[in-house]
Motif scaffolding. Sequence first.
Motif, PDB file in Angstrom:
ATOM      1  N   ALA A 110     105.787  19.529  64.552  1.00 14.40           N
ATOM      2  CA  ALA A 110     104.752  19.384  64.778  1.00 14.40           C
ATOM      3  C   ALA A 110     104.066  18.035  64.075  1.00 14.40           C
ATOM      4  O   ALA A 110     104.182  18.172  62.579  1.00 14.40           O
ATOM      5  CB  ALA A 110     103.609  20.673  65.314  1.00 14.40           C
ATOM      6  N   LYS A 111     102.444  17.517  64.359  1.00 18.22           N
ATOM      7  CA  LYS A 111     101.778  16.569  64.106  1.00 18.22           C
ATOM      8  C   LYS A 111     100.851  17.810  63.756  1.00 18.22           C
ATOM      9  O   LYS A 111     100.250  17.799  64.836  1.00 18.22           O
ATOM     10  CB  LYS A 111     101.702  15.774  64.659  1.00 18.22           C
ATOM     11  N   LEU A 112     100.244  17.593  62.738  1.00 21.91           N
ATOM     12  CA  LEU A 112      99.227  18.698  61.874  1.00 21.91           C
ATOM     13  C   LEU A 112      98.034  17.980  62.063  1.00 21.91           C
ATOM     14  O   LEU A 112      98.480  17.128  60.418  1.00 21.91           O
ATOM     15  CB  LEU A 112      99.712  19.971  61.646  1.00 21.91           C
ATOM     16  N   THR A 113      97.245  18.826  61.999  1.00 23.42           N
ATOM     17  CA  THR A 113      95.596  17.546  61.300  1.00 23.42           C
ATOM     18  C   THR A 113      95.321  18.725  60.675  1.00 23.42           C
ATOM     19  O   THR A 113      94.980  20.310  61.228  1.00 23.42           O
ATOM     20  CB  THR A 113      94.709  17.337  62.455  1.00 23.42           C
ATOM     21  N   VAL A 114      94.608  19.275  59.741  1.00 21.28           N
ATOM     22  CA  VAL A 114      94.080  19.895  58.311  1.00 21.28           C
ATOM     23  C   VAL A 114      93.161  19.671  57.823  1.00 21.28           C
ATOM     24  O   VAL A 114      92.796  19.051  57.228  1.00 21.28           O
ATOM     25  CB  VAL A 114      95.445  20.688  57.634  1.00 21.28           C
ATOM     26  N   LEU A 115      91.768  20.520  57.936  1.00 21.02           N
ATOM     27  CA  LEU A 115      90.898  19.811  57.373  1.00 21.02           C
ATOM     28  C   LEU A 115      89.869  20.726  56.054  1.00 21.02           C
ATOM     29  O   LEU A 115      90.937  21.996  56.630  1.00 21.02           O
ATOM     30  CB  LEU A 115      89.941  20.886  58.395  1.00 21.02           C
ATOM     31  N   ALA A 116      90.272  19.871  55.157  1.00 24.37           N
ATOM     32  CA  ALA A 116      90.536  21.206  53.894  1.00 24.37           C
ATOM     33  C   ALA A 116      89.332  20.023  53.052  1.00 24.37           C
ATOM     34  O   ALA A 116      88.546  18.935  52.504  1.00 24.37           O
ATOM     35  CB  ALA A 116      91.723  19.986  53.111  1.00 24.37           C
ATOM     36  N   ALA A 117      88.718  21.221  52.104  1.00 22.08           N
ATOM     37  CA  ALA A 117      87.261  20.882  51.571  1.00 22.08           C
ATOM     38  C   ALA A 117      88.096  19.244  50.491  1.00 22.08           C
ATOM     39  O   ALA A 117      89.279  19.386  50.137  1.00 22.08           O
ATOM     40  CB  ALA A 117      87.285  21.964  50.116  1.00 22.08           C
ATOM     41  N   SER A 118      86.423  18.698  49.987  1.00 23.13           N
ATOM     42  CA  SER A 118      87.911  17.999  49.682  1.00 23.13           C
ATOM     43  C   SER A 118      87.572  17.419  47.833  1.00 23.13           C
ATOM     44  O   SER A 118      88.280  16.893  47.441  1.00 23.13           O
ATOM     45  CB  SER A 118      85.460  16.877  49.114  1.00 23.13           C
ATOM     46  N   SER A 119      87.315  19.247  47.080  1.00 26.13           N
ATOM     47  CA  SER A 119      88.183  18.621  46.110  1.00 26.13           C
ATOM     48  C   SER A 119      89.581  19.282  46.015  1.00 26.13           C
ATOM     49  O   SER A 119      90.836  19.324  44.600  1.00 26.13           O
ATOM     50  CB  SER A 119      87.521  20.349  45.493  1.00 26.13           C
ATOM     51  N   LEU A 120      90.109  19.776  47.240  1.00 29.21           N
ATOM     52  CA  LEU A 120      91.572  19.959  47.631  1.00 29.21           C
ATOM     53  C   LEU A 120      92.422  18.094  47.844  1.00 29.21           C
ATOM     54  O   LEU A 120      93.313  18.198  47.948  1.00 29.21           O
ATOM     55  CB  LEU A 120      91.581  20.617  48.724  1.00 29.21           C
ATOM     56  N   THR A 121      91.290  16.975  47.862  1.00 25.87           N
ATOM     57  CA  THR A 121      92.130  15.351  47.869  1.00 25.87           C
ATOM     58  C   THR A 121      93.400  15.086  47.431  1.00 25.87           C
ATOM     59  O   THR A 121      93.911  14.610  48.254  1.00 25.87           O
ATOM     60  CB  THR A 121      91.128  14.653  47.522  1.00 25.87           C
ATOM     61  N   ASP A 122      93.027  15.133  46.560  1.00 30.97           N
ATOM     62  CA  ASP A 122      94.784  14.894  45.593  1.00 30.97           C
ATOM     63  C   ASP A 122      95.433  15.697  45.580  1.00 30.97           C
ATOM     64  O   ASP A 122      96.626  15.490  45.693  1.00 30.97           O
ATOM     65  CB  ASP A 122      94.449  14.455  44.177  1.00 30.97           C
ATOM     66  N   VAL A 123      95.482  17.020  45.197  1.00 28.13           N
ATOM     67  CA  VAL A 123      96.749  17.889  45.632  1.00 28.13           C
ATOM     68  C   VAL A 123      97.212  17.953  46.587  1.00 28.13           C
ATOM     69  O   VAL A 123      98.322  18.482  46.990  1.00 28.13           O
ATOM     70  CB  VAL A 123      95.986  19.403  44.501  1.00 28.13           C
ATOM     71  N   PHE A 124      96.405  18.180  47.993  1.00 32.07           N
ATOM     72  CA  PHE A 124      96.707  17.920  49.447  1.00 32.07           C
ATOM     73  C   PHE A 124      98.019  17.557  49.435  1.00 32.07           C
ATOM     74  O   PHE A 124      98.487  17.513  50.347  1.00 32.07           O
ATOM     75  CB  PHE A 124      95.572  18.536  50.536  1.00 32.07           C
ATOM     76  N   ARG A 125      97.464  16.269  49.270  1.00 27.62           N
ATOM     77  CA  ARG A 125      98.655  15.073  49.524  1.00 27.62           C
ATOM     78  C   ARG A 125      99.459  15.454  48.702  1.00 27.62           C
ATOM     79  O   ARG A 125     101.122  14.994  49.639  1.00 27.62           O
ATOM     80  CB  ARG A 125      97.339  13.952  48.830  1.00 27.62           C
ATOM     81  N   THR A 126      99.842  15.774  48.343  1.00 29.29           N
ATOM     82  CA  THR A 126     101.214  16.035  47.247  1.00 29.29           C
ATOM     83  C   THR A 126     102.313  17.258  47.926  1.00 29.29           C
ATOM     84  O   THR A 126     103.348  17.248  48.015  1.00 29.29           O
ATOM     85  CB  THR A 126     100.723  17.044  45.233  1.00 29.29           C
ATOM     86  N   ALA A 127     101.043  18.063  47.586  1.00 29.21           N
ATOM     87  CA  ALA A 127     101.597  19.825  48.564  1.00 29.21           C
ATOM     88  C   ALA A 127     102.107  19.617  50.607  1.00 29.21           C
ATOM     89  O   ALA A 127     102.734  19.790  50.596  1.00 29.21           O
ATOM     90  CB  ALA A 127     100.807  20.468  48.036  1.00 29.21           C
ATOM     91  N   GLY A 128     101.209  18.563  50.821  1.00 27.06           N
ATOM     92  CA  GLY A 128     101.800  17.745  51.905  1.00 27.06           C
ATOM     93  C   GLY A 128     102.792  17.265  52.200  1.00 27.06           C
ATOM     94  O   GLY A 128     104.012  17.224  53.250  1.00 27.06           O
ATOM     95  N   ALA A 129     103.036  15.935  50.840  1.00 22.77           N
ATOM     96  CA  ALA A 129     104.734  15.336  51.103  1.00 22.77           C
ATOM     97  C   ALA A 129     105.769  16.293  50.960  1.00 22.77           C
ATOM     98  O   ALA A 129     107.144  15.789  51.309  1.00 22.77           O
ATOM     99  CB  ALA A 129     104.168  14.375  49.693  1.00 22.77           C
ATOM    100  N   GLY A 176      84.288  21.287  68.763  1.00 18.81           N
ATOM    101  CA  GLY A 176      85.651  21.089  68.722  1.00 18.81           C
ATOM    102  C   GLY A 176      86.273  20.346  68.379  1.00 18.81           C
ATOM    103  O   GLY A 176      87.435  19.617  69.249  1.00 18.81           O
ATOM    104  N   ALA A 177      85.858  19.735  66.865  1.00 20.57           N
ATOM    105  CA  ALA A 177      87.096  18.852  66.948  1.00 20.57           C
ATOM    106  C   ALA A 177      88.552  19.419  66.971  1.00 20.57           C
ATOM    107  O   ALA A 177      88.819  20.606  66.330  1.00 20.57           O
ATOM    108  CB  ALA A 177      86.698  18.139  65.428  1.00 20.57           C
ATOM    109  N   PRO A 178      89.373  18.542  67.198  1.00 21.39           N
ATOM    110  CA  PRO A 178      90.519  18.972  67.781  1.00 21.39           C
ATOM    111  C   PRO A 178      91.786  19.072  66.101  1.00 21.39           C
ATOM    112  O   PRO A 178      91.387  17.913  65.019  1.00 21.39           O
ATOM    113  CB  PRO A 178      91.632  17.433  68.055  1.00 21.39           C
ATOM    114  N   ALA A 179      91.773  19.799  65.104  1.00 22.42           N
ATOM    115  CA  ALA A 179      92.753  20.782  64.522  1.00 22.42           C
ATOM    116  C   ALA A 179      93.417  21.942  64.318  1.00 22.42           C
ATOM    117  O   ALA A 179      92.865  22.308  65.316  1.00 22.42           O
ATOM    118  CB  ALA A 179      91.380  20.116  63.420  1.00 22.42           C
ATOM    119  N   ASP A 180      94.142  21.871  63.242  1.00 24.86           N
ATOM    120  CA  ASP A 180      95.295  22.742  63.419  1.00 24.86           C
ATOM    121  C   ASP A 180      95.043  23.910  62.463  1.00 24.86           C
ATOM    122  O   ASP A 180      94.491  24.975  63.239  1.00 24.86           O
ATOM    123  CB  ASP A 180      96.545  22.860  63.233  1.00 24.86           C
ATOM    124  N   ALA A 181      94.362  23.340  61.338  1.00 29.20           N
ATOM    125  CA  ALA A 181      94.012  24.626  59.877  1.00 29.20           C
ATOM    126  C   ALA A 181      92.011  24.302  59.083  1.00 29.20           C
ATOM    127  O   ALA A 181      92.835  23.119  59.010  1.00 29.20           O
ATOM    128  CB  ALA A 181      95.370  24.941  59.436  1.00 29.20           C
TER     129      ALA A 181
END
Length: 275
Positions: free
Chosen positions: A56-75, A103-108
């Motif tokens: 699926a195509k997921l949109t994840v809203l995440a805290a700013s402090s997760l920016t770098d690590v979540f890019r790695t985790a997402g990959a 109501g912004a379209p997001a999944d997590a």
Amino acid sequence: MSVSVLVTRRRVAAAALASALLAGLTACGSGDSGKESTASATPSAAGPAAGEAKPAKLTVLAASSLTDVFRTAGAAYEKAHPGTRITFSFAGSQELAAQVKQGAPADALVTADTRTMDGLKGETGDSKIIAKNRLVIATVKGNPHKIGGLKDLADTKLKVVLAAPEVPVGRYSKEILDKQGVTVKPVSQEPNVRAVLSKVELGEADAGLVYRTDSAKSKDKVETVEIPDDQNAVASYPAASLKASKNAEAAAAFVAWLSTPEAQKILQEAGFQQP
């Protein structure tokens, strides 16, 4: 040649032609349509196994402090789950909460504090803490003002920048400063931790309170002054799927994955603490 013989020969030829046509149709049936039937009956080796969410195509809203690590985790997640694509939207937790309520379209959703997540119980599934963090003092490179601890931030000659009090890191900052009886008059109050760090990196502030992981990521631009545990605050990061998600199964699978050994290794290598 008699009429009966001629009729017989014509019937034989027609039968042969019909047989050939039937054979051709059978050959076509073993092509694309046959493959689709097989795929629907037996999962592909590259497809989702039983019990797993479909791609699926997921949109994840995440805290700013997760920016770098979540890019790695997402990959890493996309590699382990072929066909799934994740788009992250990073901002201060309070901004993310406002987006969810609008109501912004997001999944997590993953926030930098439990208070923000708890305020969204009507919009989220069950949350689980996936990581923890602590605060540090970030100073301009070289720490020319010799800042050694929280009490030094009270010096009115210093330009100190903090996150706004409604932001998790801003609330944590106020908590630890109040605990030590330190009064700081910030030159600005920023909407997220990355904005605080940026002010210090650019020399627009002498110091700021940020998460340890953010300061470590910018170690070539700032100096880090550690804050003792007994003077510090622990930031907890809860994650949850959103009830309004159109990809509920895949969203829940990603949130669950964040607690797996693979994801935890990525988070801890980035400096986050175990949940």
